[in-house]
Design an enzyme around this catalytic site. Sequence first.
Site, PDB file in Angstrom:
ATOM      1  CB  CYS A 116      -0.978  -0.044   1.175  1.00 30.19           C
ATOM      2  SG  CYS A 116      -2.368   1.068   1.037  1.00 30.19           S
ATOM      3  CG  HIS A 117      -0.081   4.903   1.510  1.00 29.18           C
ATOM      4  ND1 HIS A 117      -1.319   4.311   1.414  1.00 29.18           N
ATOM      5  CD2 HIS A 117      -0.202   6.112   0.928  1.00 29.18           C
ATOM      6  CE1 HIS A 117      -2.155   5.137   0.809  1.00 29.18           C
ATOM      7  NE2 HIS A 117      -1.501   6.240   0.501  1.00 29.18           N
TER       8      HIS A 117
END
Length: 168
Positions: free
Chosen positions: A101-102
């Site tokens: 994800c991030h």
Amino acid sequence: MAKIATVVTNMVEDVEYTSPKEALEKAGHELVTIDVKAGTVEGKHGEKIVIDKGIDDVDAKDFDALFIPGGFSPDILRADDRVVAFVKTFMDDMKPVFAICHGPQLLITARTLDGRDATGYKSIQVDLENAGAKFHDEEVFVCQNQLVTSRTPDDLPAFNREIVKLLG
């Protein structure tokens, strides 16, 4: 089995920590949670995570791999130069690195993605490309049998499969 450094702080996407942790531990690996200091942090959805070590108490050479769960945690952690340097060491040494994800935000700040292939959450696609990475909109991407990245919690089954596979 592998000893895996897990850099995590408040506002982590809970399942992006708990699901890979479960898969890795089931495969016999050990995770050590690391933040700026030891204690407890809380995920975006209330998961309490005990932090085993502060960043000043660890050395990358003592670990076999690095795991960076997503949420807001990577963005918070990349403001700390010590965490960025720690993460950079794993990439420079070509040790296994898992980011979902991030999570790649820490790799961007460490300036370790130039010429690499990666994926991540859609909102960081341009950031990945600006950092020199070739972006792949796929559920999981394995680069040079070392860097495993995924986009969202929906990709966790593929992410977990590949991180466990890479560690053998």
